[in-house]
Scaffold this motif. Structure first.
Motif, PDB file in Angstrom:
ATOM      1  N   PRO A  37       0.818  -1.218   0.000  1.00  0.00           N
ATOM      2  CA  PRO A  37       0.000   0.000   0.000  1.00  0.00           C
ATOM      3  C   PRO A  37       0.855   1.273   0.000  1.00  0.00           C
ATOM      4  CG  PRO A  37      -0.962  -1.612   1.484  1.00  0.00           C
ATOM      5  CD  PRO A  37       0.378  -2.164   1.049  1.00  0.00           C
ATOM      6  N   ALA A  38       1.871   1.308   0.852  1.00  0.00           N
ATOM      7  CA  ALA A  38       2.731   2.500   0.898  1.00  0.00           C
ATOM      8  C   ALA A  38       3.442   2.702  -0.447  1.00  0.00           C
ATOM      9  CB  ALA A  38       3.755   2.362   2.012  1.00  0.00           C
ATOM     10  N   MET A  39       3.923   1.601  -1.015  1.00  0.00           N
ATOM     11  CA  MET A  39       4.689   1.680  -2.273  1.00  0.00           C
ATOM     12  C   MET A  39       3.815   2.184  -3.428  1.00  0.00           C
ATOM     13  SD  MET A  39       6.874  -1.361  -4.067  1.00  0.00           S
ATOM     14  CE  MET A  39       5.630  -2.617  -4.206  1.00  0.00           C
ATOM     15  N   HIS A  40       2.620   1.616  -3.580  1.00  0.00           N
ATOM     16  CA  HIS A  40       1.776   1.988  -4.718  1.00  0.00           C
ATOM     17  C   HIS A  40       1.096   3.343  -4.514  1.00  0.00           C
ATOM     18  CE1 HIS A  40       2.161  -1.536  -7.264  1.00  0.00           C
ATOM     19  NE2 HIS A  40       2.190  -2.261  -6.161  1.00  0.00           N
ATOM     20  N   ASN A  41       0.664   3.621  -3.290  1.00  0.00           N
ATOM     21  CA  ASN A  41       0.007   4.918  -3.075  1.00  0.00           C
ATOM     22  C   ASN A  41       0.974   6.077  -3.311  1.00  0.00           C
ATOM     23  OD1 ASN A  41      -2.637   4.073  -2.575  1.00  0.00           O
ATOM     24  ND2 ASN A  41      -2.144   3.519  -0.461  1.00  0.00           N
ATOM     25  N   ALA A  42       2.220   5.901  -2.888  1.00  0.00           N
ATOM     26  CA  ALA A  42       3.228   6.944  -3.149  1.00  0.00           C
ATOM     27  C   ALA A  42       3.395   7.139  -4.661  1.00  0.00           C
ATOM     28  CB  ALA A  42       4.557   6.562  -2.504  1.00  0.00           C
ATOM     29  N   ALA A  43       3.380   6.031  -5.391  1.00  0.00           N
ATOM     30  CA  ALA A  43       3.550   6.113  -6.855  1.00  0.00           C
ATOM     31  C   ALA A  43       2.348   6.813  -7.499  1.00  0.00           C
ATOM     32  CB  ALA A  43       3.730   4.709  -7.433  1.00  0.00           C
ATOM     33  N   PHE A  44       1.126   6.479  -7.066  1.00  0.00           N
ATOM     34  CA  PHE A  44      -0.068   7.107  -7.649  1.00  0.00           C
ATOM     35  C   PHE A  44      -0.041   8.623  -7.432  1.00  0.00           C
ATOM     36  CE2 PHE A  44      -2.414   2.887  -6.678  1.00  0.00           C
ATOM     37  CZ  PHE A  44      -2.069   2.371  -7.917  1.00  0.00           C
ATOM     38  N   LEU A  49      -2.115  10.389 -10.313  1.00  0.00           N
ATOM     39  CA  LEU A  49      -3.200   9.488 -10.724  1.00  0.00           C
ATOM     40  C   LEU A  49      -4.251   9.408  -9.619  1.00  0.00           C
ATOM     41  CD1 LEU A  49      -1.108   6.508 -12.190  1.00  0.00           C
ATOM     42  CD2 LEU A  49      -2.267   8.327 -13.448  1.00  0.00           C
ATOM     43  N   ASP A  50      -5.522   9.445 -10.000  1.00  0.00           N
ATOM     44  CA  ASP A  50      -6.601   9.324  -9.020  1.00  0.00           C
ATOM     45  C   ASP A  50      -6.868   7.835  -8.767  1.00  0.00           C
ATOM     46  OD1 ASP A  50      -8.709   9.709  -7.330  1.00  0.00           O
ATOM     47  OD2 ASP A  50     -10.117  10.393  -8.874  1.00  0.00           O
ATOM     48  N   TRP A  51      -5.886   7.211  -8.160  1.00  0.00           N
ATOM     49  CA  TRP A  51      -5.929   5.781  -7.842  1.00  0.00           C
ATOM     50  C   TRP A  51      -5.609   5.618  -6.354  1.00  0.00           C
ATOM     51  CZ3 TRP A  51      -5.094   1.178 -11.319  1.00  0.00           C
ATOM     52  CH2 TRP A  51      -5.377   1.464 -12.662  1.00  0.00           C
ATOM     53  N   ALA A  52      -6.062   4.524  -5.760  1.00  0.00           N
ATOM     54  CA  ALA A  52      -5.685   4.216  -4.376  1.00  0.00           C
ATOM     55  C   ALA A  52      -5.541   2.705  -4.219  1.00  0.00           C
ATOM     56  CB  ALA A  52      -6.727   4.739  -3.400  1.00  0.00           C
ATOM     57  N   LEU A  73     -16.990  -4.787  -7.634  1.00  0.00           N
ATOM     58  CA  LEU A  73     -16.720  -3.503  -6.978  1.00  0.00           C
ATOM     59  C   LEU A  73     -15.976  -2.524  -7.876  1.00  0.00           C
ATOM     60  CD1 LEU A  73     -15.721  -4.958  -3.497  1.00  0.00           C
ATOM     61  CD2 LEU A  73     -17.780  -3.621  -3.999  1.00  0.00           C
ATOM     62  N   GLY A  74     -15.689  -2.931  -9.083  1.00  0.00           N
ATOM     63  CA  GLY A  74     -15.045  -2.018 -10.032  1.00  0.00           C
ATOM     64  C   GLY A  74     -13.560  -1.825  -9.801  1.00  0.00           C
ATOM     65  N   PHE A  75     -12.908  -2.764  -9.099  1.00  0.00           N
ATOM     66  CA  PHE A  75     -11.455  -2.663  -8.918  1.00  0.00           C
ATOM     67  C   PHE A  75     -10.757  -2.837 -10.273  1.00  0.00           C
ATOM     68  CE2 PHE A  75      -9.929  -3.049  -4.379  1.00  0.00           C
ATOM     69  CZ  PHE A  75     -11.133  -2.697  -3.795  1.00  0.00           C
ATOM     70  N   ALA A  76      -9.608  -2.169 -10.429  1.00  0.00           N
ATOM     71  CA  ALA A  76      -8.802  -2.349 -11.643  1.00  0.00           C
ATOM     72  C   ALA A  76      -7.940  -3.596 -11.538  1.00  0.00           C
ATOM     73  CB  ALA A  76      -7.920  -1.129 -11.865  1.00  0.00           C
ATOM     74  N   GLY A  77      -7.749  -4.088 -10.304  1.00  0.00           N
ATOM     75  CA  GLY A  77      -6.930  -5.280 -10.117  1.00  0.00           C
ATOM     76  C   GLY A  77      -6.537  -5.422  -8.671  1.00  0.00           C
ATOM     77  N   ALA A  78      -5.616  -6.341  -8.431  1.00  0.00           N
ATOM     78  CA  ALA A  78      -5.139  -6.559  -7.056  1.00  0.00           C
ATOM     79  C   ALA A  78      -3.847  -7.349  -7.092  1.00  0.00           C
ATOM     80  CB  ALA A  78      -6.183  -7.335  -6.243  1.00  0.00           C
ATOM     81  N   TRP A 279      -1.529  -2.432 -14.509  1.00  0.00           N
ATOM     82  CA  TRP A 279      -2.810  -1.801 -14.166  1.00  0.00           C
ATOM     83  C   TRP A 279      -2.995  -0.448 -14.829  1.00  0.00           C
ATOM     84  CZ3 TRP A 279      -1.168  -2.659  -8.456  1.00  0.00           C
ATOM     85  CH2 TRP A 279      -1.444  -3.977  -8.087  1.00  0.00           C
ATOM     86  N   THR A 280      -1.949   0.393 -14.737  1.00  0.00           N
ATOM     87  CA  THR A 280      -2.118   1.803 -15.134  1.00  0.00           C
ATOM     88  C   THR A 280      -1.683   2.081 -16.566  1.00  0.00           C
ATOM     89  OG1 THR A 280       0.098   2.474 -14.455  1.00  0.00           O
ATOM     90  CG2 THR A 280      -1.630   2.545 -12.748  1.00  0.00           C
ATOM     91  N   GLY A 281      -0.827   1.212 -17.135  1.00  0.00           N
ATOM     92  CA  GLY A 281      -0.269   1.493 -18.462  1.00  0.00           C
ATOM     93  C   GLY A 281       0.770   2.602 -18.428  1.00  0.00           C
TER      94      GLY A 281
END
Ligand code: ATR
Length: 310
Positions: A37-44, A49-52, A73-78, A279-281
């Motif tokens: 979570p810390a790694m990806h949220n920092a990247a978003f 990017l409006d991602w969480a 739930l409309g998630f882009a992935g996991a 996920w994001t391209g």
């Protein structure tokens, strides 16, 4: 600010979440100490990017419902982590070749309503070797351990053109089984098995030595998968998948003989980066992701720190 120059804390890089925010997360049990979570949220946040990215603790009995829920739930992935990486295969619509060979999925992407499973551990491992200029093509490799992590590493090395992969394991039968399995997928690579007693035979003909076992992970930092009284050949590149501590006893045994060393944090960050791009391209901001992992690792209560990717 260039990406390479990032030294400052990343903990302020937290997304604000609205109804429009695209969600991804990590499915595991437990997951509260995952660095993802810390790694990806920092990247978003760094890329605007409006991602969480959210931790998703899922009890094993609920795995199928949870995975189907990603779509609903409309998630882009996991991401998927212990203990679900193998069991999740049964709940997906399509699976990459790497995930099939490794027998484990660590990343799901939801595409056109279908659940696609991939494994970014092997690619992440190769990228961490690439960081120190090591190319496995044509090389002779030795792998310590024969579990799930060894499987991802053996597949990665074979895919990258290694000539030989020798697998050493405390339980020799597991090493033999893994060699037999890998040989089915990679007919042009020589797979051989051995026990820890055979490690003394590793000599000048070997290029890479990888620890995939849990030996040396915090808090058992005084032990190594390599015998204390046996010098590691200095020409080797030596890699440990353990990232806590950043320098294991095994890596320090390698460093003192002048071997090139590769810690486990690189694989953690790179496997995350490949998932991020799936996920994001968008190209992943590697330096930010690495800084966020280090900061999250330092900020956690010591007894609960995660210690190894895969
Ligand atoms: P993972 O999927 O994370 O790789 P695993 O499948 O439990 O985990 O495999 C762990 C690996 O570390 C195995 O190769 C295991 O050896 P055994 O097959 O003999 O169990 C190895 N391992 C774990 N603890 C060890 C120890 N104290 N000494 C030597 N090898 C160890």
């Amino acid at each position: 600010m260039t990406e390479k120059s990032i030294q400052s804390p990343t903990s302020h890089l937290q997304p604000s979440i609205t109804a429009c925010t695209t969600l991804v997360g990590v499915i595991g049990w437990p997951v509260e100490h995952s660095l993802s979570p810390a790694m990806h949220n920092a990247a978003f946040v760094a890329l605007g990017l409006d991602w969480a990215y959210v931790p998703l603790p899922v009890y094993p009995d609920h795995l199928g419902e949870a995975v189907r829920g990603l779509r609903a739930l409309g998630f882009a992935g996991a991401n998927v982590t212990v203990p679900h990486k193998q069991a999740v295969l049964a709940h997906l619509d399509d699976i990459s070749q790497a995930a099939q060979v490794i027998g484990a999925v660590n990343t799901i992407a939801v595409r056109d309503g279908l659940l696609y499973g991939d494994n970014t551990d092997a690619t992440g491992f190769l990228a961490s070797l690439h960081d120190v200029g090591f190319d496995p093509a044509g090389t002779y490799c030795a792998v310590l351990g024969a579990g799930g992590a060894a499987r991802a590493v053996a597949h990665a090395l074979a895919e990258a053109g290694a000539r030989q992969v020798r697998i050493y394991n405390r339980t020799l039968a597991r090493a033999r089984d893994l060699c037999r399995e890998m040989a089915k997928f990679h007919g042009d690579v020589r797979f051989e098995s051995g026990s820890p007693d055979d490690l003394a035979a590793i000599g000048d003909d070997t290029d890479l030595l990888v620890n995939t076992t849990s030996v040396g992970m915090w808090p058992d930092t005084e032990v190594s998968p390599w015998p204390r009284d046996l010098p590691i050949p200095g020409q080797l590149t030596v890699c440990d998948l353990v990232y806590n501590p950043p320098e294991t006893l095994f890596l320090s045994q390698a460093r003192v003989v002048g071997a090139e060393t590769v810690g486990g944090l690189g694989m953690l960050v790179h496997q995350g980066a490949v998932a991020f791009e799936l996920w994001t391209g968008r190209p992943a901001p590697l330096a930010i992701m690495r800084a966020a992992c280090l900061e999250a690792l330092q900020g956690q209560d010591a007894p609960y720190r995660p210690r190894r990717q895969v």
